[in-house]
Write an enzyme that holds these catalytic residues in place. Structure first.
Site, PDB file in Angstrom:
ATOM      1  N   GLY A  71       0.807  -1.373   0.076  1.00 54.53           N
ATOM      2  CA  GLY A  71      -0.144   0.017  -0.133  1.00 54.53           C
ATOM      3  C   GLY A  71       0.978   1.265   0.050  1.00 54.53           C
ATOM      4  N   THR A  72       1.922   1.137   0.739  1.00 53.03           N
ATOM      5  CA  THR A  72       2.770   2.400   1.037  1.00 53.03           C
ATOM      6  C   THR A  72       3.379   2.800  -0.522  1.00 53.03           C
ATOM      7  OG1 THR A  72       3.354   1.888   3.128  1.00 53.03           O
ATOM      8  CG2 THR A  72       4.887   3.528   1.984  1.00 53.03           C
ATOM      9  N   ASN A 151      -8.200   3.896   8.518  1.00 57.54           N
ATOM     10  CA  ASN A 151      -7.608   2.677   9.109  1.00 57.54           C
ATOM     11  C   ASN A 151      -7.843   2.787  10.571  1.00 57.54           C
ATOM     12  OD1 ASN A 151      -5.797   4.741   8.072  1.00 57.54           O
ATOM     13  ND2 ASN A 151      -4.188   3.824   9.759  1.00 57.54           N
ATOM     14  N   GLN A 179      -7.902  -0.394   3.397  1.00 53.28           N
ATOM     15  CA  GLN A 179      -8.635  -1.106   4.333  1.00 53.28           C
ATOM     16  C   GLN A 179     -10.156  -1.386   3.943  1.00 53.28           C
ATOM     17  OE1 GLN A 179      -7.957  -1.774   7.407  1.00 53.28           O
ATOM     18  NE2 GLN A 179      -5.792  -0.626   7.723  1.00 53.28           N
ATOM     19  N   SER A 199      -3.753  -3.029  -0.753  1.00 52.91           N
ATOM     20  CA  SER A 199      -2.398  -4.021   0.083  1.00 52.91           C
ATOM     21  C   SER A 199      -2.936  -5.398   0.431  1.00 52.91           C
ATOM     22  CB  SER A 199      -2.056  -3.193   1.148  1.00 52.91           C
ATOM     23  OG  SER A 199      -1.123  -3.893   1.981  1.00 52.91           O
ATOM     24  N   ALA A 200      -2.104  -6.350   0.155  1.00 52.30           N
ATOM     25  CA  ALA A 200      -2.444  -7.589   0.282  1.00 52.30           C
ATOM     26  C   ALA A 200      -2.650  -8.129   1.721  1.00 52.30           C
ATOM     27  CB  ALA A 200      -1.206  -8.682  -0.417  1.00 52.30           C
ATOM     28  N   CYS A 325       1.113   1.937  12.834  1.00 49.25           N
ATOM     29  CA  CYS A 325       2.517   2.538  12.474  1.00 49.25           C
ATOM     30  C   CYS A 325       2.864   3.350  13.758  1.00 49.25           C
ATOM     31  CB  CYS A 325       2.451   3.107  11.136  1.00 49.25           C
ATOM     32  SG  CYS A 325       1.546   2.277   9.880  1.00 49.25           S
TER      33      CYS A 325
HETATM   34  N1  PLP Z   1      -2.956   3.077   3.868  1.00 47.72           N
HETATM   35  C1  PLP Z   1      -3.745   2.576   4.482  1.00 47.72           C
HETATM   36  C2  PLP Z   1      -4.939   3.267   4.716  1.00 47.72           C
HETATM   37  C3  PLP Z   1      -3.285   1.636   5.689  1.00 47.72           C
HETATM   38  O1  PLP Z   1      -3.835   1.281   6.701  1.00 47.72           O
HETATM   39  C4  PLP Z   1      -1.686   1.173   5.322  1.00 47.72           C
HETATM   40  C5  PLP Z   1      -1.317  -0.070   6.524  1.00 47.72           C
HETATM   41  O2  PLP Z   1      -1.505   0.149   7.615  1.00 47.72           O
HETATM   42  C6  PLP Z   1      -1.081   1.530   4.423  1.00 47.72           C
HETATM   43  C7  PLP Z   1      -1.365   2.466   3.461  1.00 47.72           C
HETATM   44  C8  PLP Z   1       0.109   1.126   3.965  1.00 47.72           C
HETATM   45  O3  PLP Z   1       0.188  -0.376   3.436  1.00 47.72           O
HETATM   46  P1  PLP Z   1       1.477  -1.281   3.457  1.00 47.72           P
HETATM   47  O4  PLP Z   1       1.485  -1.707   4.696  1.00 47.72           O
HETATM   48  O5  PLP Z   1       0.972  -2.217   2.481  1.00 47.72           O
HETATM   49  O6  PLP Z   1       2.567  -0.617   2.963  1.00 47.72           O
END
Ligand code: PLP
Length: 388
Positions: A71-72, A151, A179, A199-200, A325
Protein backbone atom coordinates in the site's frame (compact mmCIF):
# COMPACT_ATOMS: atom_id res chain seq x y z
CA UNK A 1 -3.44 -18.99 27.24
CA UNK A 2 -5.68 -18.61 24.20
CA UNK A 3 -4.57 -15.59 22.21
CA UNK A 4 -7.22 -13.37 20.71
CA UNK A 5 -6.10 -11.26 17.79
CA UNK A 6 -8.20 -8.12 17.31
CA UNK A 7 -5.87 -5.99 15.22
CA UNK A 8 -6.78 -6.90 11.64
CA UNK A 9 -6.43 -3.31 10.45
CA UNK A 10 -2.71 -3.59 11.25
CA UNK A 11 -2.30 -6.88 9.44
CA UNK A 12 -4.11 -10.17 8.89
CA UNK A 13 -2.87 -13.76 9.13
CA UNK A 14 -2.11 -15.16 5.69
CA UNK A 15 -4.92 -17.50 4.67
CA UNK A 16 -3.70 -21.14 4.47
CA UNK A 17 -5.10 -21.38 0.91
CA UNK A 18 -3.01 -18.33 0.00
CA UNK A 19 0.16 -19.93 1.39
CA UNK A 20 -0.66 -23.12 -0.54
CA UNK A 21 -1.13 -21.18 -3.78
CA UNK A 22 2.18 -19.34 -3.30
CA UNK A 23 4.45 -22.30 -2.43
CA UNK A 24 5.03 -23.76 -5.94
CA UNK A 25 6.31 -20.37 -7.13
CA UNK A 26 9.27 -20.58 -4.72
CA UNK A 27 10.30 -24.04 -5.91
CA UNK A 28 9.03 -25.85 -9.03
CA UNK A 29 7.69 -22.80 -10.84
CA UNK A 30 10.52 -20.42 -9.94
CA UNK A 31 11.01 -18.91 -13.41
CA UNK A 32 11.49 -15.26 -14.25
CA UNK A 33 8.33 -14.00 -15.99
CA UNK A 34 10.51 -12.16 -18.52
CA UNK A 35 12.13 -15.43 -19.75
CA UNK A 36 10.63 -16.76 -22.94
CA UNK A 37 11.11 -20.47 -22.17
CA UNK A 38 8.48 -22.49 -20.36
CA UNK A 39 9.63 -21.83 -16.78
CA UNK A 40 9.34 -18.11 -17.43
CA UNK A 41 6.03 -18.38 -19.22
CA UNK A 42 4.56 -20.43 -16.39
CA UNK A 43 5.47 -17.66 -13.92
CA UNK A 44 4.22 -14.99 -16.32
CA UNK A 45 0.92 -16.84 -16.66
CA UNK A 46 0.53 -16.91 -12.87
CA UNK A 47 1.24 -13.17 -12.60
CA UNK A 48 -1.33 -12.41 -15.31
CA UNK A 49 -3.93 -14.65 -13.67
CA UNK A 50 -3.44 -12.74 -10.40
CA UNK A 51 -3.74 -9.44 -12.29
CA UNK A 52 -7.09 -10.55 -13.73
CA UNK A 53 -8.36 -11.56 -10.28
CA UNK A 54 -7.43 -8.18 -8.75
CA UNK A 55 -9.01 -6.34 -11.68
CA UNK A 56 -12.21 -8.41 -11.44
CA UNK A 57 -12.70 -7.66 -7.74
CA UNK A 58 -12.62 -3.88 -8.30
CA UNK A 59 -14.34 -3.74 -11.70
CA UNK A 60 -11.17 -2.77 -13.60
CA UNK A 61 -9.40 -4.08 -16.69
CA UNK A 62 -6.37 -6.25 -16.00
CA UNK A 63 -4.02 -3.90 -17.89
CA UNK A 64 -4.99 -1.18 -15.41
CA UNK A 65 -3.40 -3.06 -12.47
CA UNK A 66 0.26 -2.41 -11.56
CA UNK A 67 1.76 -4.63 -8.87
CA UNK A 68 3.73 -2.86 -6.14
CA UNK A 69 5.49 -3.73 -2.89
CA UNK A 70 2.34 -2.81 -0.93
CA UNK A 71 0.00 0.00 0.00
CA UNK A 72 2.80 2.45 0.83
CA UNK A 73 4.37 2.10 -2.60
CA UNK A 74 0.98 2.33 -4.30
CA UNK A 75 0.27 5.61 -2.46
CA UNK A 76 3.74 6.97 -3.24
CA UNK A 77 3.38 5.99 -6.88
CA UNK A 78 -0.03 7.66 -7.16
CA UNK A 79 0.98 10.96 -5.57
CA UNK A 80 4.54 11.38 -6.86
CA UNK A 81 3.62 9.81 -10.19
CA UNK A 82 0.79 12.27 -10.87
CA UNK A 83 2.66 15.25 -9.39
CA UNK A 84 5.69 14.81 -11.65
CA UNK A 85 3.64 13.88 -14.71
CA UNK A 86 1.60 17.10 -14.45
CA UNK A 87 4.21 19.67 -13.45
CA UNK A 88 3.48 21.65 -16.59
CA UNK A 89 -0.25 21.85 -15.68
CA UNK A 90 -0.12 22.82 -12.02
CA UNK A 91 1.35 22.15 -8.60
CA UNK A 92 -1.66 21.90 -6.27
CA UNK A 93 -2.76 18.70 -4.54
CA UNK A 94 -5.81 18.29 -2.29
CA UNK A 95 -5.87 15.63 0.41
CA UNK A 96 -7.23 15.22 3.95
CA UNK A 97 -5.87 15.42 7.47
CA UNK A 98 -6.78 11.79 8.26
CA UNK A 99 -4.85 10.03 5.48
CA UNK A 100 -2.32 7.33 6.28
CA UNK A 101 1.30 8.55 6.57
CA UNK A 102 1.91 6.85 3.20
CA UNK A 103 -0.06 9.78 1.73
CA UNK A 104 0.59 12.57 4.26
CA UNK A 105 4.36 12.12 4.29
CA UNK A 106 4.46 12.09 0.48
CA UNK A 107 2.56 15.38 0.62
CA UNK A 108 5.24 16.84 2.92
CA UNK A 109 7.95 15.54 0.59
CA UNK A 110 6.31 17.16 -2.41
CA UNK A 111 5.70 20.40 -0.50
CA UNK A 112 9.46 20.77 -0.02
CA UNK A 113 9.83 20.43 -3.78
CA UNK A 114 7.50 23.23 -4.81
CA UNK A 115 4.07 21.57 -4.71
CA UNK A 116 1.25 23.09 -2.66
CA UNK A 117 -0.80 20.74 -0.51
CA UNK A 118 -4.27 21.51 0.86
CA UNK A 119 -5.06 19.18 3.77
CA UNK A 120 -8.83 19.29 4.29
CA UNK A 121 -10.30 18.96 7.78
CA UNK A 122 -12.93 16.34 8.69
CA UNK A 123 -15.99 16.57 10.90
CA UNK A 124 -16.16 15.02 14.37
CA UNK A 125 -17.00 11.62 12.86
CA UNK A 126 -14.01 11.72 10.52
CA UNK A 127 -16.05 12.53 7.41
CA UNK A 128 -14.68 14.70 4.63
CA UNK A 129 -17.23 17.19 3.28
CA UNK A 130 -17.37 16.89 -0.55
CA UNK A 131 -18.19 20.58 -0.83
CA UNK A 132 -14.89 21.41 0.91
CA UNK A 133 -13.14 19.51 -1.86
CA UNK A 134 -15.01 21.49 -4.52
CA UNK A 135 -14.12 24.80 -2.84
CA UNK A 136 -10.43 23.87 -2.50
CA UNK A 137 -10.00 23.28 -6.26
CA UNK A 138 -7.94 25.94 -8.04
CA UNK A 139 -6.77 26.31 -11.62
CA UNK A 140 -3.52 24.63 -10.54
CA UNK A 141 -5.05 21.53 -8.92
CA UNK A 142 -3.65 18.35 -10.48
CA UNK A 143 -4.65 15.69 -7.96
CA UNK A 144 -7.21 14.93 -5.25
CA UNK A 145 -6.44 12.08 -2.83
CA UNK A 146 -9.07 10.94 -0.31
CA UNK A 147 -8.95 7.56 1.40
CA UNK A 148 -11.88 5.14 1.02
CA UNK A 149 -12.04 4.26 4.71
CA UNK A 150 -9.89 5.38 7.58
CA UNK A 151 -7.63 2.75 9.13
CA UNK A 152 -7.98 4.08 12.68
CA UNK A 153 -11.59 5.06 13.18
CA UNK A 154 -13.11 3.09 10.30
CA UNK A 155 -15.11 5.97 8.82
CA UNK A 156 -16.12 5.32 5.20
CA UNK A 157 -15.66 8.47 3.14
CA UNK A 158 -18.04 9.79 0.44
CA UNK A 159 -15.54 8.81 -2.26
CA UNK A 160 -18.04 8.51 -5.13
CA UNK A 161 -19.31 12.05 -4.51
CA UNK A 162 -15.76 13.41 -4.37
CA UNK A 163 -14.95 11.42 -7.51
CA UNK A 164 -17.82 13.12 -9.31
CA UNK A 165 -16.51 16.54 -8.30
CA UNK A 166 -12.98 15.62 -9.43
CA UNK A 167 -14.32 14.23 -12.72
CA UNK A 168 -16.38 17.35 -13.46
CA UNK A 169 -13.29 19.49 -12.86
CA UNK A 170 -11.12 17.16 -14.97
CA UNK A 171 -8.78 16.46 -12.04
CA UNK A 172 -7.13 13.11 -11.37
CA UNK A 173 -8.60 11.34 -8.32
CA UNK A 174 -6.77 8.85 -6.09
CA UNK A 175 -8.21 6.84 -3.23
CA UNK A 176 -6.28 4.76 -0.71
CA UNK A 177 -8.52 1.69 -0.48
CA UNK A 178 -6.09 -0.39 1.57
CA UNK A 179 -8.67 -0.91 4.33
CA UNK A 180 -11.64 -1.60 2.08
CA UNK A 181 -10.64 -3.83 -0.86
CA UNK A 182 -11.74 -7.36 0.00
CA UNK A 183 -13.86 -6.14 2.93
CA UNK A 184 -16.60 -4.00 1.42
CA UNK A 185 -17.55 -3.57 -2.25
CA UNK A 186 -15.05 -1.48 -4.21
CA UNK A 187 -15.78 -0.63 -7.83
CA UNK A 188 -13.51 1.86 -9.57
CA UNK A 189 -16.26 3.12 -11.86
CA UNK A 190 -18.83 3.56 -9.11
CA UNK A 191 -16.25 5.33 -6.94
CA UNK A 192 -15.13 7.38 -9.97
CA UNK A 193 -11.45 7.00 -9.13
CA UNK A 194 -8.49 7.20 -11.52
CA UNK A 195 -6.05 5.62 -9.07
CA UNK A 196 -6.68 3.22 -6.18
CA UNK A 197 -4.24 1.67 -3.71
CA UNK A 198 -4.44 -1.95 -2.54
CA UNK A 199 -2.39 -3.93 -0.01
CA UNK A 200 -2.41 -7.75 0.23
CA UNK A 201 -1.63 -8.15 3.92
CA UNK A 202 -4.84 -6.41 4.95
CA UNK A 203 -6.94 -9.05 3.21
CA UNK A 204 -5.28 -12.31 4.34
CA UNK A 205 -2.55 -12.10 1.71
CA UNK A 206 1.22 -11.85 2.23
CA UNK A 207 3.06 -8.73 3.38
CA UNK A 208 5.13 -6.66 0.97
CA UNK A 209 2.85 -6.83 -2.05
CA UNK A 210 0.00 -4.69 -3.29
CA UNK A 211 -1.24 -2.96 -6.39
CA UNK A 212 -2.14 0.39 -7.83
CA UNK A 213 -5.14 0.61 -10.12
CA UNK A 214 -4.36 3.13 -12.88
CA UNK A 215 -7.31 4.12 -15.06
CA UNK A 216 -6.44 3.89 -18.76
CA UNK A 217 -5.13 7.25 -19.96
CA UNK A 218 -3.91 8.45 -16.53
CA UNK A 219 -0.50 10.09 -16.86
CA UNK A 220 1.97 8.78 -14.26
CA UNK A 221 5.74 9.08 -13.91
CA UNK A 222 7.32 5.80 -12.78
CA UNK A 223 9.17 5.59 -9.49
CA UNK A 224 11.26 2.56 -10.50
CA UNK A 225 13.32 2.63 -13.68
CA UNK A 226 15.04 -0.40 -15.16
CA UNK A 227 13.54 -3.32 -17.05
CA UNK A 228 10.29 -3.37 -18.96
CA UNK A 229 8.17 -5.13 -16.34
CA UNK A 230 4.60 -3.96 -15.65
CA UNK A 231 4.50 -2.30 -19.09
CA UNK A 232 7.44 -0.07 -18.03
CA UNK A 233 5.41 1.37 -15.18
CA UNK A 234 7.33 -0.41 -12.43
CA UNK A 235 10.71 -1.95 -13.22
CA UNK A 236 12.10 -4.97 -11.37
CA UNK A 237 11.60 -8.72 -11.57
CA UNK A 238 8.10 -9.43 -10.34
CA UNK A 239 7.63 -10.88 -6.83
CA UNK A 240 5.85 -13.88 -8.34
CA UNK A 241 4.92 -15.87 -5.19
CA UNK A 242 3.55 -12.76 -3.47
CA UNK A 243 1.64 -11.61 -6.53
CA UNK A 244 0.10 -15.10 -6.76
CA UNK A 245 -0.73 -14.77 -3.04
CA UNK A 246 -2.42 -11.42 -3.62
CA UNK A 247 -4.45 -12.95 -6.46
CA UNK A 248 -5.59 -15.86 -4.28
CA UNK A 249 -6.38 -13.56 -1.35
CA UNK A 250 -8.49 -11.33 -3.56
CA UNK A 251 -10.32 -14.34 -5.01
CA UNK A 252 -11.13 -15.69 -1.51
CA UNK A 253 -12.12 -12.25 -0.23
CA UNK A 254 -14.48 -11.78 -3.16
CA UNK A 255 -16.21 -15.08 -2.36
CA UNK A 256 -16.50 -14.42 1.39
CA UNK A 257 -17.14 -10.67 1.44
CA UNK A 258 -20.91 -10.16 1.78
CA UNK A 259 -21.50 -12.78 4.49
CA UNK A 260 -18.29 -12.00 6.31
CA UNK A 261 -19.03 -8.26 6.43
CA UNK A 262 -22.42 -9.06 7.96
CA UNK A 263 -20.89 -11.40 10.54
CA UNK A 264 -18.21 -8.88 11.48
CA UNK A 265 -20.71 -6.02 11.73
CA UNK A 266 -22.64 -8.13 14.26
CA UNK A 267 -19.47 -8.64 16.34
CA UNK A 268 -18.63 -4.94 16.02
CA UNK A 269 -22.06 -3.84 17.22
CA UNK A 270 -22.04 -6.35 20.07
CA UNK A 271 -18.66 -5.01 21.24
CA UNK A 272 -19.73 -1.36 20.98
CA UNK A 273 -22.93 -2.09 22.89
CA UNK A 274 -21.20 -4.18 25.57
CA UNK A 275 -18.43 -1.64 26.17
CA UNK A 276 -21.01 1.12 26.55
CA UNK A 277 -22.94 -0.96 29.10
CA UNK A 278 -19.96 -2.08 31.15
CA UNK A 279 -17.65 0.94 31.17
CA UNK A 280 -18.68 4.47 32.04
CA UNK A 281 -17.05 7.55 30.47
CA UNK A 282 -16.37 5.78 27.20
CA UNK A 283 -17.19 7.04 23.72
CA UNK A 284 -17.10 5.68 20.21
CA UNK A 285 -14.69 7.39 17.81
CA UNK A 286 -15.57 7.56 14.13
CA UNK A 287 -18.96 7.47 12.44
CA UNK A 288 -21.76 5.49 14.14
CA UNK A 289 -23.03 3.94 10.90
CA UNK A 290 -20.71 4.81 8.00
CA UNK A 291 -17.95 2.63 9.41
CA UNK A 292 -16.00 -0.48 8.43
CA UNK A 293 -17.80 -3.65 9.51
CA UNK A 294 -14.88 -4.78 11.65
CA UNK A 295 -13.81 -1.55 13.36
CA UNK A 296 -14.43 -0.47 16.95
CA UNK A 297 -12.49 2.56 18.17
CA UNK A 298 -13.25 3.97 21.60
CA UNK A 299 -11.82 6.55 23.96
CA UNK A 300 -11.86 5.67 27.62
CA UNK A 301 -11.59 8.68 29.92
CA UNK A 302 -8.92 8.89 32.65
CA UNK A 303 -6.77 6.02 31.32
CA UNK A 304 -3.92 5.75 28.87
CA UNK A 305 -4.48 3.66 25.74
CA UNK A 306 -0.98 2.19 26.12
CA UNK A 307 -1.73 0.96 29.65
CA UNK A 308 -4.97 -0.71 28.52
CA UNK A 309 -3.14 -2.26 25.58
CA UNK A 310 -0.40 -3.77 27.75
CA UNK A 311 -2.93 -5.10 30.26
CA UNK A 312 -5.03 -6.62 27.48
CA UNK A 313 -1.87 -8.22 26.11
CA UNK A 314 -1.29 -9.87 29.51
CA UNK A 315 -4.75 -11.42 29.04
CA UNK A 316 -3.76 -12.63 25.55
CA UNK A 317 -5.79 -9.97 23.71
CA UNK A 318 -4.12 -7.97 20.91
CA UNK A 319 -5.62 -4.59 20.06
CA UNK A 320 -4.11 -1.24 19.23
CA UNK A 321 -4.14 2.38 20.24
CA UNK A 322 -3.93 4.83 17.37
CA UNK A 323 -2.64 3.24 14.17
CA UNK A 324 -0.30 0.27 14.08
CA UNK A 325 2.45 2.37 12.59
CA UNK A 326 2.40 4.78 15.53
CA UNK A 327 1.53 2.44 18.38
CA UNK A 328 5.18 2.46 19.45
CA UNK A 329 5.10 6.25 19.84
CA UNK A 330 3.38 8.24 22.53
CA UNK A 331 2.28 11.03 20.20
CA UNK A 332 -1.53 11.23 20.07
CA UNK A 333 -2.93 9.88 16.82
CA UNK A 334 -3.17 12.55 14.09
CA UNK A 335 -6.54 11.07 13.09
CA UNK A 336 -8.11 11.44 16.53
CA UNK A 337 -6.71 14.96 16.80
CA UNK A 338 -8.25 15.75 13.39
CA UNK A 339 -11.62 14.63 14.84
CA UNK A 340 -10.97 17.34 17.43
CA UNK A 341 -10.71 14.96 20.35
CA UNK A 342 -8.88 16.56 23.26
CA UNK A 343 -5.36 15.11 23.58
CA UNK A 344 -6.30 13.14 26.77
CA UNK A 345 -9.14 11.39 24.95
CA UNK A 346 -6.90 10.69 21.99
CA UNK A 347 -4.40 9.17 24.42
CA UNK A 348 -7.10 6.98 25.95
CA UNK A 349 -8.11 5.37 22.67
CA UNK A 350 -8.34 1.68 21.87
CA UNK A 351 -8.95 0.14 18.47
CA UNK A 352 -10.30 -3.39 18.00
CA UNK A 353 -10.48 -4.70 14.45
CA UNK A 354 -12.05 -8.11 14.02
CA UNK A 355 -11.33 -10.71 11.36
CA UNK A 356 -12.16 -14.12 9.98
CA UNK A 357 -10.82 -16.15 12.93
CA UNK A 358 -12.79 -14.19 15.53
CA UNK A 359 -16.03 -15.46 17.01
CA UNK A 360 -18.51 -14.04 19.51
CA UNK A 361 -16.61 -15.69 22.37
CA UNK A 362 -13.65 -13.37 21.63
CA UNK A 363 -15.88 -10.32 22.01
CA UNK A 364 -17.33 -11.69 25.25
CA UNK A 365 -13.78 -12.21 26.55
CA UNK A 366 -12.93 -8.55 25.90
CA UNK A 367 -16.13 -7.53 27.66
CA UNK A 368 -15.17 -9.77 30.58
CA UNK A 369 -11.64 -8.44 31.09
CA UNK A 370 -11.57 -4.81 29.91
CA UNK A 371 -13.92 -3.31 32.55
CA UNK A 372 -11.66 -4.72 35.32
CA UNK A 373 -8.54 -3.36 33.62
CA UNK A 374 -10.12 0.08 33.27
CA UNK A 375 -11.26 0.09 36.91
CA UNK A 376 -7.76 -0.88 38.13
CA UNK A 377 -6.06 1.74 35.98
CA UNK A 378 -8.53 4.43 37.00
CA UNK A 379 -7.90 3.63 40.66
CA UNK A 380 -4.21 4.46 40.09
CA UNK A 381 -4.77 7.24 37.58
CA UNK A 382 -3.28 10.69 38.10
CA UNK A 383 -5.74 11.76 35.37
CA UNK A 384 -8.64 11.15 37.73
CA UNK A 385 -8.60 13.52 40.69
CA UNK A 386 -11.26 11.77 42.80
CA UNK A 387 -10.35 8.09 42.96
CA UNK A 388 -13.31 5.84 42.15
N1 PLP B 1 -2.88 2.98 3.69
C1 PLP B 1 -3.64 2.59 4.73
C2 PLP B 1 -5.01 3.18 4.90
C3 PLP B 1 -3.17 1.64 5.62
O1 PLP B 1 -3.94 1.24 6.65
C4 PLP B 1 -1.87 1.10 5.43
C5 PLP B 1 -1.31 0.12 6.40
O2 PLP B 1 -1.39 0.29 7.59
C6 PLP B 1 -1.12 1.52 4.31
C7 PLP B 1 -1.67 2.47 3.48
C8 PLP B 1 0.23 0.98 4.03
O3 PLP B 1 0.14 -0.29 3.43
P1 PLP B 1 1.39 -1.29 3.45
O4 PLP B 1 1.54 -1.78 4.87
O5 PLP B 1 1.02 -2.39 2.51
O6 PLP B 1 2.58 -0.53 2.98
Amino acid sequence: MRRIYLDHAATTPTHPEVVKAMLPYFTDAFGNPSSIYSYGQEAKGAVEEARTKVAELIGARSEEIVFTSGGTEADNFALKGVAYANEDKGNHIITTSIEHPAVLEVGKFLEKRGFKITCLPVDRYGLVEPDDVRKAITGKTILISVMHANNEVGTIEPVAEIGRIAGEAGICFHSDAVQTVGHIPVNVDKLKVDLLSISAHKLYGPKGVGALYVRKGTKLVSLMHGGEQEKRRRAGTENVPSIVGLGKAVELAGQAMGKEAERLAYLRDRLIEGLGEKIDHIRLNGHPTRRLPNNVNVSVDFVEGESMLLNLDLEGICASTGSACSSASLEPSHVLLALELPAEQAHGSLRFTMGRENAEADIERVLEVLPGIVARLRAMSPLLKTPR
